[in-house]
Write a protein that holds these residues in place. Structure first.
Motif: not given
Length: 410
Positions: A326-330, A375-381
């Motif tokens: 889902a592109g959600s950071p954890v 947002q960058e963290m989300s993209e890496r997820a």
């Protein structure tokens, strides 16, 4: 190929791995036969529309699903859980030889209940090349899982089961492990290292995908314009949700913690939350699967908490691939493979398991990360999921293992 699938859990239960594998293999032209029980997880009651009987069989295209009777129980009672596992083992032991007659290879989704059938599976695997997909670490540790947040894992009832399980793993043609550290465990238990392959679990990509948060989803989780961290899933003895509640109570002015789901520890968690005065914590109960993607996207982070047990260091819970897809950071209060996966992908934050002070620090840091960096963290997820654990990649690997197993008979 004619492929058999044996699994204690199967849709409409939340068991996406065996269900999606069966559908995808059938879509690829294979004849697939699934042997499972009547759905009852997580409430321990047979789902509406189903009725327990000796067996029920439904065929759709190249996919046939046979359900057999079992004692439905998923509560905190070790006795009732083992009764459920044993009844499933007995039913499948009787049904499997005839139902799986003529198949080229067998896939075993290795949950604890399936492992209880180790002796019967051993007899079957001597006739049919078998690939087992190891999901839970506890059978390899030769312990039963804990039944409450405070109870330690118990020793298995007999050494005979441990021996049968070891013989079964040695007899299989291939073993897929769902976390890196599990490879070491199964090799230690006698598996041939050359036959063990890492196949990380995938998720339902039709549900868990990046999307803009809807107004309705934000309202459903009670989003009030500040950092919101969501815990979605089972609240049981392995999850140690108490750690998150204590951490949230000390950082209540910085963020909101939303808990979606239920489990044997929910009542205890609610009482603790009231005692701590954690006004930033909300319980919103179970939600339909088709709503979860919107809820994931309405939160800023997904939370994973686990107990600090050696058997869990080699486990990556299903909420991890769901969040990453889902592109959600954890934010992970976990050790071993889960923390390594998040940190290597730079897809979130992690800390030691069962350390509420360390988790409070992670919560504070997560709340302070600027929107662009988040947002960058989300993209890496999302990139981590597509690279390491997508459905296509996972099914490709399992299909290859089954093909190799089938060819071994020739």
């Amino acid at each position: 190929m004619r492929i058999g699938i044996l699994s204690y859990f199967y849709p409409p239960e939340p068991a996406f791995i065996p269900g999606s594998l069966a559908e995808e293999l059938a879509a690829r032209g294979h004849e697939v036969r699934v042997l499972t029980g009547f759905p009852s997880y997580p409430a321990g009651r047979v789902y509406p529309g189903y009725r327990q009987r000796w067996s029920e069989e439904i065929t759709t295209g190249g996919l046939t699903v046979r359900r057999v009777a079992r004692y439905p129980s998923h509560d905190a009672s070790t006795v009732r859980r083992m009764a459920s596992h044993a009844s499933f083992a007995a039913s499948t032991s009787l049904a499997a030889p005839r139902y799986f007659a003529g198949i080229d290879a067998l896939y075993v989704y290795d949950a604890p209940a399936t492992a209880v059938a180790a002796n019967a599976l051993l007899r079957l695997s001597r006739r049919v090349p078998t690939v087992v997909h190891v999901q839970d670490a506890w059978p390899r540790s030769m312990q039963t899982p804990p039944t409450s947040a405070t109870a330690p894992p118990g020793r298995l009832a007999t050494s005979g089961f441990a021996g049968a399980l070891r013989r079964f793993y040695r007899s299989t043609h291939g073993i897929a492990v769902s976390a890196p550290s599990m490879r070491e465990l199964v090799v230690e238990r006698g598996a041939d290292e050359q036959r063990v392959r890492l196949v990380l679990n995938w998720t339902d990509e039709r549900i868990f995908r990046p999307a803009r948060a809807s107004r309705e989803a934000r309202r459903a989780i009670g989003h009030r314009g500040r950092c919101t961290i969501m815990y979605a899933g089972n609240m049981g003895p392995y999850q140690r949700i108490e750690t998150a509640l204590r951490a949230a109570a000390t950082t209540h002015s910085l963020f909101d913690l939303v808990l979606v789901g239920s489990g044997t520890e929910e009542k205890r968690a609610r009482r603790l939350c009231a005692e701590l005065g954690a006004t930033n914590v909300r319980f919103i109960g179970r939600r339909p699967a088709d709503e979860m993607a919107d809820l994931y996207n309405a939160a800023d982070y997904q939370l994973v908490t686990m107990r600090d047990l050696p058997v869990l260091h080699g486990t990556v819970p299903s909420k991890v691939p769901a969040a990453l897809s889902a592109g959600s950071p954890v934010v992970a209060s976990a050790g071993g493979d889960t923390a390594d996966l998040i940190e290597r992908g730079r897809a979130g934050l992690s800390c030691r398991p069962e350390d509420w002070r360390a988790l409070a620090d992670r919560f504070a840091l997560a709340s302070a990360i600027p929107a662009r960096a988040r947002q960058e963290m989300s993209e890496r997820a999302r990139e981590t999921y597509l690279r390491a654990m997508s459905l296509r990649s996972g099914v490709d690997q399992i299909e290859q293992m089954l093909t190799e197993a089938a060819h071994s008979r020739r």
